[in-house]
Enzyme design. Structure first.
Site, PDB file in Angstrom:
ATOM      1  N   HIS A 276       1.268  -0.447  -3.132  1.00  0.00           N
ATOM      2  CA  HIS A 276       2.460   0.565  -1.942  1.00  0.00           C
ATOM      3  C   HIS A 276       1.837   1.823  -1.634  1.00  0.00           C
ATOM      4  O   HIS A 276       2.618   1.462   0.197  1.00  0.00           O
ATOM      5  CB  HIS A 276       3.374   1.254  -2.573  1.00  0.00           C
ATOM      6  CG  HIS A 276       4.688   1.090  -1.918  1.00  0.00           C
ATOM      7  ND1 HIS A 276       6.089   0.594  -2.741  1.00  0.00           N
ATOM      8  CD2 HIS A 276       5.095   2.265  -1.812  1.00  0.00           C
ATOM      9  CE1 HIS A 276       6.905   1.509  -0.964  1.00  0.00           C
ATOM     10  NE2 HIS A 276       6.712   2.323  -1.220  1.00  0.00           N
ATOM     11  N   GLU A 277       1.598   3.007  -1.723  1.00  0.00           N
ATOM     12  CA  GLU A 277       0.438   3.410  -1.340  1.00  0.00           C
ATOM     13  C   GLU A 277      -0.037   3.831  -0.561  1.00  0.00           C
ATOM     14  O   GLU A 277      -0.433   3.624   0.896  1.00  0.00           O
ATOM     15  CB  GLU A 277       0.355   4.748  -2.055  1.00  0.00           C
ATOM     16  CG  GLU A 277       1.958   4.784  -3.171  1.00  0.00           C
ATOM     17  CD  GLU A 277       2.956   5.783  -2.538  1.00  0.00           C
ATOM     18  OE1 GLU A 277       2.969   6.717  -1.555  1.00  0.00           O
ATOM     19  OE2 GLU A 277       4.026   5.561  -3.257  1.00  0.00           O
ATOM     20  N   HIS A 280       1.473   2.550   2.910  1.00  0.00           N
ATOM     21  CA  HIS A 280       1.978   3.938   3.941  1.00  0.00           C
ATOM     22  C   HIS A 280       0.490   4.793   4.435  1.00  0.00           C
ATOM     23  O   HIS A 280       0.576   4.818   5.509  1.00  0.00           O
ATOM     24  CB  HIS A 280       2.342   4.687   2.739  1.00  0.00           C
ATOM     25  CG  HIS A 280       3.804   4.333   1.968  1.00  0.00           C
ATOM     26  ND1 HIS A 280       4.465   4.726   3.247  1.00  0.00           N
ATOM     27  CD2 HIS A 280       4.354   4.699   0.733  1.00  0.00           C
ATOM     28  CE1 HIS A 280       6.325   3.851   2.522  1.00  0.00           C
ATOM     29  NE2 HIS A 280       5.634   4.185   1.455  1.00  0.00           N
ATOM     30  N   GLU A 306       8.039   2.385   5.432  1.00  0.00           N
ATOM     31  CA  GLU A 306       7.936   1.805   4.250  1.00  0.00           C
ATOM     32  C   GLU A 306       8.212   0.143   4.167  1.00  0.00           C
ATOM     33  O   GLU A 306       7.794  -0.067   3.238  1.00  0.00           O
ATOM     34  CB  GLU A 306      10.044   2.235   3.780  1.00  0.00           C
ATOM     35  CG  GLU A 306      10.779   2.100   1.959  1.00  0.00           C
ATOM     36  CD  GLU A 306       9.542   2.246   0.931  1.00  0.00           C
ATOM     37  OE1 GLU A 306       8.583   3.366   1.196  1.00  0.00           O
ATOM     38  OE2 GLU A 306       9.104   1.947   0.415  1.00  0.00           O
TER      39      GLU A 306
HETATM   40 ZN    ZN Z   1       7.121   4.088  -0.251  1.00  0.00          ZN
END
Ligand code: ZN
Length: 512
Positions: A276-277, A280, A306
């Protein structure tokens, strides 16, 4: 005539260069502040935190003051004049547009109100921490009341057409309005609620206990590093560290850092958290270097940000294709846990759908419903249709209606998120928009990249990353979210991509 054009050209050049030079200064201050913040959340000695918070506050205020200085205001005024605009390149026009918008927004709020809000929310965060621990909504209530009141005041100062909530939403997702959100939410709701009900009633939950056990920290870190490399994260332009609440932070060009959290009894939070990170982070690593230190060097919006993380975490990371490539490496890392667990069982267990009380633990099917609840409540608060004192009751009623469950305590209900106590009203929708943008982009990428599923099955995520680089990352802040999405996918935001994605994936998993 030639002379005049020449002269105007010269003046224009000077003006835009002056603006760029101001933004260079601002970006150095932001870089210093980001490094201080990263250090504060990863490795600062306990006793050093207090002084650091003060210094960080000072540097951030300095950056803010520079961006709203009279000099910048005057520059923007001149740069917005028609004859000057004519001389600007498309990128320069976009720089002026973005800088003017943020200048106007920052200037709309008097410094005293700004200060009042920041003191109020910092106190309210502390009260919230205790209130959540002690299940005591009443202690937070007066703070939330004041936050709502001041937010309404700020909405009025920002200005809006028909709904004060729009003025707040604009701060997180440019161009989005409550009306547009509602148009998206209605079809989502009417399809998702019965779909989830069907999964709960007819589907058979996978055994998630197979994900529990003892998981060595070093092995977790190794897996996180491997997966980050697979999704295109550049370790020469970043680093991975440990923290309590994982985050990604851009310190500057070629320095975008990710963090994750390791727990000994489960490894999936660190693995999927890292993906997830990482999603980003590759966004920020892919920003256009030619636009560094300008107003355009940044992410388009929170929702678009996101979308990059959710796409990597869920659409790639939890897909059968990716796991059929990566699961053998998980088995190798933890042979005693997974030697005898077939891929299919593992795949099902990391894709369990179950209505739950806590948003951050929600699966990708139920997640958006958590957001709809928050959106509807915060909008009602700002419009004056709901009183803060009625919030817990309204929360529980919506949980019952959308997810079929009700929390026993406010701690597991209305008190679970820090956003409202932090004064971030209008933030939540960006989480849902992220999921919807991601599904729409992914569908387009699949059309444009031959054999994308097959590639991912072979461990090639980089073809997808290349597509994202070209269509999303390299655009920086040139376009507003709506325009960026349209340019990348050829379509307006359409929730049916997300619905199609979850329905296909989960009908298959649950055989319904
Ligand atoms: Zn996030």
């Amino acid at each position: 005539m030639r002379d005049i054009i020449h002269r105007i050209g010269g003046v224009t050049l000077k003006l835009i260069d002056q603006l760029k030079s101001k933004y260079s200064e601002i970006s150095y201050l932001h870089s210093a502040a980001a490094l201080m913040a990263w250090d504060m959340r990863t490795c600062i000695p306990l006793k050093g935190a207090e002084m650091r918070a003060e210094a960080l506050g000072y540097i951030s205020t300095l950056a803010f003051r520079k961006s709203v200085s009279e000099e910048v205001g005057a520059l923007l005024g001149q740069l917005n004049e028609n004859k000057v605009q004519e001389e600007l390149t498309e990128d320069e026009k976009a720089m002026v547009r973005v800088a003017s918008k943020s200048y106007k927004r920052a200037k709309a709020i008097p410094p005293e109100l700004h200060q009042k809000y920041s003191v109020l929310t910092s106190n309210s965060e502390k009260v919230w921490e205790k209130a959540r621990k002690e299940n005591d909504f009443n202690s937070l209530e007066p703070y939330l009341e004041e936050i709502v009141e001041l937010s309404r005041e700020m909405a009025r100062l920002y200005g809006f057409e028909d709904n004060p909530y729009d003025a707040l939403l604009e701060g997180f997702e440019e161009g989005m309005t409550a009306r547009k959100l509602r148009k998206i939410i209605e079809p989502l709701k009417s399809d998702l609620i019965p779909f989830i009900k069907k999964i709960v009633e007819e589907g058979e939950l996978a055994d998630a206990s197979l994900l529990e056990g003892r998981f060595n920290r070093r092995a977790q870190e190794k897996l996180s590093r491997k997966v980050l490399k697979l999704i295109g994260y550049d370790f020469d332009a970043g680093r991975l560290d440990e923290t309590v609440h994982p985050f990604t932070i851009g310190i500057g060009v070629n320095d975008v850092r990710v963090t994750t959290k390791y727990t000994s009894c489960e490894f999936t939070p660190s693995l999927f958290g890292s993906i997830h990170e990482g999603g980003h982070a590759i966004y920020e690593q892919g920003l256009p270097i030619s636009l560094k230190e300008t107003p355009l060097y940044g992410a388009c919006s929170l929702g678009i940000h996101e979308s990059q993380s959710r796409m990597m975490e869920n659409m790639v990371g939890r897909s059968r294709e990716f796991l059929s490539f990566f699961y053998p490496q998980i088995q190798k890392a933890y042979p005693s846990n997974f030697k005898n667990v077939p891929l299919d069982e593992f795949y099902r267990s990391v894709n369990n759908v179950k209505p739950s009380l806590i948003r951050i633990e929600a699966d990708e099917v139920t997640y958006n419903l958590h957001i709809m609840i928050r959106f509807e409540l915060e909008e009602a608060l700002i419009k004056g249709d709901l009183r803060v004192s009625d919030l817990p009751k309204a929360w529980n009623a919506k949980m019952k209606e959308y997810l079929g469950i009700v929390p026993d305590t406010d701690s597991d209900g209305v008190l679970q998120d820090i956003h409202w106590p932090s004064g971030m009203i209008g933030y939540f929708p960006s989480y849902m928009l992220g999921n919807l943008y991601a599904a729409q982009m992914y569908s387009k990428a699949r059309q444009e990249i031959p054999g994308l599923d097959k590639r991912i099955e072979m461990g090639d995520v980089l073809s997808l990353v290349d597509w994202l680089r070209k269509n999303i990352h390299s655009m920086g802040r040139r376009y507003e979210p709506e325009k960026l999405l349209k340019a990348a996918t050829g379509k307006e935001l359409d929730p049916s991509y997300f619905l199609k994605y979850v329905k296909e994936k989960y009908s298959n998993i649950y055989q319904i």
